[in-house]
Write a protein that holds these residues in place. Structure first.
Motif, short mmCIF file in Angstrom:
data_model
loop_
_atom_site.label_atom_id
_atom_site.label_comp_id
_atom_site.label_asym_id
_atom_site.label_seq_id
_atom_site.Cartn_x
_atom_site.Cartn_y
_atom_site.Cartn_z
N SER A 6 0.84 -1.20 0.00
CA SER A 6 0.00 0.00 0.00
C SER A 6 0.87 1.25 0.00
N ILE A 7 0.31 2.34 -0.50
CA ILE A 7 1.04 3.61 -0.50
C ILE A 7 1.37 4.02 0.93
N LEU A 8 0.42 3.84 1.86
CA LEU A 8 0.66 4.21 3.25
C LEU A 8 1.85 3.45 3.81
N SER A 9 1.95 2.16 3.51
CA SER A 9 3.07 1.36 3.98
C SER A 9 4.39 1.85 3.41
N LEU A 10 4.39 2.17 2.13
CA LEU A 10 5.61 2.67 1.49
C LEU A 10 6.00 4.04 2.02
N VAL A 11 5.01 4.90 2.27
CA VAL A 11 5.30 6.23 2.81
C VAL A 11 5.90 6.12 4.21
N LEU A 12 5.30 5.33 5.06
CA LEU A 12 5.81 5.19 6.43
C LEU A 12 7.20 4.56 6.44
N ASP A 13 7.42 3.60 5.56
CA ASP A 13 8.71 2.92 5.51
C ASP A 13 9.81 3.82 4.97
N ASN A 14 9.47 4.66 3.99
CA ASN A 14 10.50 5.46 3.31
C ASN A 14 10.60 6.89 3.81
N LEU A 15 9.54 7.41 4.41
CA LEU A 15 9.57 8.79 4.86
C LEU A 15 9.50 8.92 6.38
N GLY A 16 8.94 7.90 7.04
CA GLY A 16 8.77 7.98 8.48
C GLY A 16 7.46 8.66 8.84
N PRO A 17 7.04 8.58 10.11
CA PRO A 17 5.73 9.11 10.51
C PRO A 17 5.61 10.62 10.43
N PHE A 18 6.66 11.38 10.76
CA PHE A 18 6.54 12.83 10.80
C PHE A 18 6.41 13.44 9.42
N PRO A 19 7.25 13.04 8.42
CA PRO A 19 7.01 13.55 7.06
C PRO A 19 5.65 13.14 6.52
N ALA A 20 5.21 11.93 6.89
CA ALA A 20 3.89 11.49 6.44
C ALA A 20 2.80 12.39 6.99
N LEU A 21 2.92 12.77 8.28
CA LEU A 21 1.95 13.69 8.89
C LEU A 21 2.03 15.08 8.24
N LYS A 22 3.25 15.49 7.85
CA LYS A 22 3.43 16.79 7.18
C LYS A 22 2.71 16.79 5.84
N ILE A 23 2.82 15.69 5.10
CA ILE A 23 2.12 15.58 3.82
C ILE A 23 0.62 15.66 4.04
N LEU A 24 0.15 14.95 5.08
CA LEU A 24 -1.29 14.97 5.39
C LEU A 24 -1.74 16.38 5.74
N ALA A 25 -0.92 17.11 6.50
CA ALA A 25 -1.27 18.48 6.89
C ALA A 25 -1.39 19.38 5.66
N LYS A 26 -0.50 19.19 4.67
CA LYS A 26 -0.57 20.00 3.45
C LYS A 26 -1.85 19.73 2.69
N ARG A 27 -2.36 18.51 2.81
CA ARG A 27 -3.60 18.18 2.13
C ARG A 27 -4.81 18.82 2.82
N MET A 28 -4.63 19.27 4.05
CA MET A 28 -5.71 19.95 4.76
C MET A 28 -5.98 21.32 4.12
N PHE A 29 -4.90 22.06 3.83
CA PHE A 29 -5.07 23.35 3.15
C PHE A 29 -3.74 23.76 2.52
N LYS A 30 -3.78 24.01 1.22
CA LYS A 30 -2.57 24.38 0.50
C LYS A 30 -2.96 25.21 -0.72
N ILE A 31 -2.15 26.21 -1.05
CA ILE A 31 -2.38 27.05 -2.22
C ILE A 31 -1.16 26.99 -3.13
N ASP A 32 -1.38 26.81 -4.42
CA ASP A 32 -0.32 26.84 -5.42
C ASP A 32 -0.79 27.64 -6.63
N TYR A 33 0.18 28.09 -7.42
CA TYR A 33 -0.13 28.74 -8.69
C TYR A 33 0.49 27.90 -9.81
N TYR A 34 -0.26 27.77 -10.90
CA TYR A 34 0.18 26.95 -12.03
C TYR A 34 0.08 27.74 -13.33
N TYR A 35 1.12 27.65 -14.14
CA TYR A 35 1.04 28.14 -15.51
C TYR A 35 0.42 27.05 -16.37
#
Length: 223
Positions: A6-35
């Motif tokens: 699973s993606i969750l398993s790969l994320v936890l194994d390769n990034l660890g719990p804190f980066p995984a939580l950081k990614i989740l936090a960005k999904r809560m609210f994030k703004i970007d600009y795209y050309y």
């Protein structure tokens, strides 16, 4: 098998719990600009700077296994980029092409999105992308592996993918580039793409949306 995990398993194994939580936090609210860029593919034919030691082919599970087995040799930032593309592939967007060198080592990955993907676009990306007409395509999610950057492969891998689109009867190609990704923006402009619009992208509680910033490019076009 790495691919079957699973993606969750790969994320936890390769990034660890804190980066995984950081990614989740960005999904809560994030703004970007795209050309938003576009090109008539007939303009790409005259491109000359093509490496003859590079070829592309459709991604296979074996290719993904090869990438994932070597994931930990890359920084956590690079691992996150690779895993995000694996998630995109697992959503069903299987128009993924790997560029390889003469030793069959994987140089880059990139997606060719066509009207055949419209059902997936409608279900997975409906607030981000518009459906494509039969003569249109999009190139998305380009990732060049770190060891091959600054080696002149950008033009070659893009040309090969766009040539494949042309050979299938497609005449117009579109793409979105995050405004902070200056190297990719300059690379596509050098291929002949033109900036059409600037989009505001928002992500709130995992729901992404993009809308045109009206009048945002007036100064740019005037210059």
């Amino acid at each position: 098998m790495y691919f079957e995990r699973s993606i969750l398993s790969l994320v936890l194994d390769n990034l660890g719990p804190f980066p995984a939580l950081k990614i989740l936090a960005k999904r809560m609210f994030k703004i970007d600009y795209y050309y938003f860029l576009k090109i008539n593919l007939s303009r790409i034919v005259s491109l000359k700077r093509i490496r003859n030691d590079v070829f592309i082919e459709k991604a296979s599970q074996e290719d993904w296994e090869k990438i994932l087995s070597k994931l930990k040799k890359y920084s956590k930032t690079e691992r996150k980029e690779i895993l995000s593309r694996l998630l995109f592939y697992k959503k069903g967007f299987n128009g993924c092409y790997f560029a390889k060198d003469k030793f069959s080592d994987i140089i880059s990955m990139q997606w060719l999105i066509t009207s055949e993907d419209n059902e997936l676009i409608s279900s997975e990306m409906y607030s981000v992308w518009a459906s494509l007409k039969p003569h249109e395509c999009m190139v998305e999610n380009l990732y060049i592996f770190p060891e091959y950057r600054k080696t002149g492969v950008f033009s070659s891998v893009n040309y090969l993918l766009l040539k494949k689109a042309m050979d299938s009867g497609i005449s117009v190609c579109k793409t979105f580039i995050r405004n902070e990704n200056v190297p990719a923006l300059n690379g596509f402009l050098s291929l002949g793409f033109k900036i059409e619009e600037l989009y505001l992208g928002t992500n709130f509680l995992g729901h992404s949306k993009r809308r045109v910033r009206k009048g945002s490019l007036e100064g740019y076009r005037a210059g």
